[in-house]
Design a protein around this motif. Structure first.
Motif, PDB file in Angstrom:
ATOM      1  N   MET A  38       0.870  -1.176   0.000  1.00 27.51           N
ATOM      2  CA  MET A  38       0.000   0.000   0.000  1.00 27.51           C
ATOM      3  C   MET A  38       0.908   1.227   0.000  1.00 27.51           C
ATOM      4  O   MET A  38       1.825   1.322   0.820  1.00 27.51           O
ATOM      5  N   LEU A  39       0.655   2.141  -0.949  1.00 29.39           N
ATOM      6  CA  LEU A  39       1.419   3.383  -1.016  1.00 29.39           C
ATOM      7  C   LEU A  39       0.619   4.506  -0.368  1.00 29.39           C
ATOM      8  O   LEU A  39      -0.583   4.639  -0.600  1.00 29.39           O
ATOM      9  N   VAL A  40       1.304   5.282   0.437  1.00 26.70           N
ATOM     10  CA  VAL A  40       0.658   6.343   1.216  1.00 26.70           C
ATOM     11  C   VAL A  40       0.993   7.694   0.606  1.00 26.70           C
ATOM     12  O   VAL A  40       2.171   8.099   0.568  1.00 26.70           O
ATOM     13  N   HIS A  41      -0.033   8.385   0.111  1.00 25.50           N
ATOM     14  CA  HIS A  41       0.183   9.710  -0.464  1.00 25.50           C
ATOM     15  C   HIS A  41       0.348  10.735   0.648  1.00 25.50           C
ATOM     16  O   HIS A  41      -0.455  10.813   1.586  1.00 25.50           O
ATOM     17  N   LEU A  42       1.407  11.522   0.540  1.00 25.01           N
ATOM     18  CA  LEU A  42       1.681  12.587   1.509  1.00 25.01           C
ATOM     19  C   LEU A  42       1.465  13.916   0.796  1.00 25.01           C
ATOM     20  O   LEU A  42       2.209  14.246  -0.134  1.00 25.01           O
ATOM     21  N   PRO A  43       0.456  14.683   1.186  1.00 26.65           N
ATOM     22  CA  PRO A  43       0.123  15.937   0.478  1.00 26.65           C
ATOM     23  C   PRO A  43       1.340  16.851   0.313  1.00 26.65           C
ATOM     24  O   PRO A  43       2.023  17.180   1.280  1.00 26.65           O
ATOM     25  N   GLY A  44       1.595  17.218  -0.941  1.00 26.29           N
ATOM     26  CA  GLY A  44       2.730  18.100  -1.217  1.00 26.29           C
ATOM     27  C   GLY A  44       4.071  17.446  -0.991  1.00 26.29           C
ATOM     28  O   GLY A  44       5.105  18.126  -1.024  1.00 26.29           O
ATOM     29  N   GLY A  45       4.069  16.137  -0.733  1.00 30.69           N
ATOM     30  CA  GLY A  45       5.327  15.457  -0.460  1.00 30.69           C
ATOM     31  C   GLY A  45       5.875  15.714   0.928  1.00 30.69           C
ATOM     32  O   GLY A  45       6.977  15.283   1.275  1.00 30.69           O
ATOM     33  N   GLN A  46       5.105  16.424   1.760  1.00 31.12           N
ATOM     34  CA  GLN A  46       5.563  16.746   3.120  1.00 31.12           C
ATOM     35  C   GLN A  46       5.689  15.453   3.936  1.00 31.12           C
ATOM     36  O   GLN A  46       4.822  14.586   3.874  1.00 31.12           O
ATOM     37  N   HIS A  47       6.759  15.354   4.734  1.00 30.12           N
ATOM     38  CA  HIS A  47       6.923  14.143   5.541  1.00 30.12           C
ATOM     39  C   HIS A  47       7.331  14.462   6.974  1.00 30.12           C
ATOM     40  O   HIS A  47       8.150  13.773   7.569  1.00 30.12           O
ATOM     41  N   ASP A  48       6.741  15.539   7.520  1.00 28.23           N
ATOM     42  CA  ASP A  48       6.896  15.803   8.947  1.00 28.23           C
ATOM     43  C   ASP A  48       6.056  14.784   9.721  1.00 28.23           C
ATOM     44  O   ASP A  48       5.198  14.094   9.163  1.00 28.23           O
ATOM     45  N   SER A  49       6.276  14.696  11.009  1.00 26.06           N
ATOM     46  CA  SER A  49       5.635  13.644  11.811  1.00 26.06           C
ATOM     47  C   SER A  49       4.111  13.766  11.835  1.00 26.06           C
ATOM     48  O   SER A  49       3.399  12.751  11.813  1.00 26.06           O
ATOM     49  N   GLU A  50       3.593  14.989  11.861  1.00 28.20           N
ATOM     50  CA  GLU A  50       2.140  15.162  11.899  1.00 28.20           C
ATOM     51  C   GLU A  50       1.498  14.706  10.588  1.00 28.20           C
ATOM     52  O   GLU A  50       0.485  13.986  10.590  1.00 28.20           O
ATOM     53  N   THR A  51       2.089  15.103   9.452  1.00 29.21           N
ATOM     54  CA  THR A  51       1.550  14.702   8.147  1.00 29.21           C
ATOM     55  C   THR A  51       1.605  13.192   7.975  1.00 29.21           C
ATOM     56  O   THR A  51       0.640  12.560   7.516  1.00 29.21           O
ATOM     57  N   VAL A  52       2.721  12.580   8.360  1.00 32.21           N
ATOM     58  CA  VAL A  52       2.882  11.134   8.209  1.00 32.21           C
ATOM     59  C   VAL A  52       1.890  10.391   9.094  1.00 32.21           C
ATOM     60  O   VAL A  52       1.256   9.418   8.657  1.00 32.21           O
TER      61      VAL A  52
END
Length: 344
Positions: free
Chosen positions: A220-234
């Motif tokens: 399963m691939l997880v889309h991260l809005p805008g490519g952001q990968h801070d802890s809250e977004t993840v």
């Protein structure tokens, strides 16, 4: 009391308790004169016998009795700081060390070479720690640049080394380590246990979350809005993705100690899914996920911006990989195997 005795008495007041004091040395003098043995003196002073024997050996001249004030003077002189450094007072030794450093030898190699080249010369002896101290601790100002040229690592500061148990905790919320993961997860017998990670884009500026089910290798691939990968977004994106699964396929998640999982506790509270963390620098503990991430680089080459890929494109890539037959599954594909788990 003489002036010298008064001075020694004043110095005694500032001496750490682990050092022998003048009063103790006076008692040693009296007990030795009375014929007491080292162990008896040690018992009276509540000191180790080795401390007493070393004290007498170091401070009693040959053919002379031990004297408290003479021993105190010698002890005070030995404690004087700063002491002259061996590399500053022995030009030949210093020249040898500088010559070998210019050849990119390590301090430990230099010290062993000295023992081989000068077997009977006690002046040509040094510990590698003394060289490191001279390089990293005593150097100041522009000398830092000279150190970078002389040391093979090109560091101007020492890099601390800690044992695993001494590491600073990675997150505020305590981690559950992989060593505490249930055995049923390890043998892949029970479905619903996942491995996760991020693949990152150019300059670490974007990312995609990857989740692989250990038993079926389903991706399963997880889309991260805008490519952001801070802890809250993840945490939010992982929660949304995992929540699409039936409860019996939400067993656990194994992740590395990346900063993006700092909110692992909130993820567990939202999904009722514990997170187990791998040991540092141990990618093989998430072997299925690491292998899948390698396959994904066919679609998302290193050095590209991953923020341009939307949820539909990620779903398409996941379907392609899940449709490939796998030898480890008896040539069944992950999608077929995972479908059978959903019906359980």
């Amino acid at each position: 009391m003489t002036r010298e005795q008064a001075t020694l008495a004043r110095l005694e007041q500032s001496i750490d308790a682990r050092f022998l004091a003048l009063g103790e040395r006076e008692l040693i003098t009296d007990l030795l004169a009375a014929g007491a043995l080292v162990r008896e003196i040690a018992r009276r002073l509540h000191r180790a016998p080795s401390t007493i024997s070393r004290e007498v050996r170091r401070n009693a001249p040959v053919q002379s009795p031990y004297g408290a004030y003479r021993a105190q003077r010698a002890a005070v002189a030995r404690r004087e700081r700063p002491k002259p450094r061996k590399l500053d007072t022995k030009p030949r030794l210093r020249a040898y060390v500088i010559d070998k450093l210019s050849l990119r030898w390590s301090p430990e190699q230099i010290c062993h070479a000295m023992e081989q080249e000068f077997p009977g010369d006690t002046e040509m002896r040094l510990t590698h720690e003394t060289i490191y101290q001279a390089l990293y601790v005593q150097a100041r100002g522009s000398l830092r640049k000279e150190i970078a040229a002389a040391v093979r690592t090109c560091r101007t500061h020492r890099k601390p080394h800690r044992l695993p148990g001494e590491r600073t905790p990675r997150f505020t919320d305590g981690m559950i380590m992989i060593s505490d993961r249930p055995a049923e997860v390890e043998d892949r017998a029970v479905p619903g246990h996942w491995e996760g990670d991020l693949i990152v884009g150019a300059a670490n500026g974007s990312a995609i979350g990857t989740l692989v089910e250990r038993s079926s290798r389903y991706l399963m691939l997880v889309h991260l809005p805008g490519g952001q990968h801070d802890s809250e977004t993840v945490a939010k994106a992982l929660t949304a993705t995992i929540s699409t699964l039936p409860a019996h396929l939400r067993g656990s998640l194994t992740w590395d100690q990346g900063a993006e999982m700092a909110r692992h506790k909130s993820f567990t509270m939202a999904t009722d899914m514990p997170v187990y963390f791998c040991d540092p620098a141990s990618p093989w503990q998430r072997g299925s996920n690491e292998n899948t991430n390698g396959l994904l680089r066919q679609y998302f080459p290193k050095g590209t911006a991953l923020s341009v890929f939307g949820p539909e494109e990620l779903e398409h890539v996941a379907q392609e990989l899940n449709g490939r037959p796998r030898k480890t599954l008896g040539w069944e594909n992950p999608a077929e195997r995972f479908s059978s788990y959903i019906k359980l």
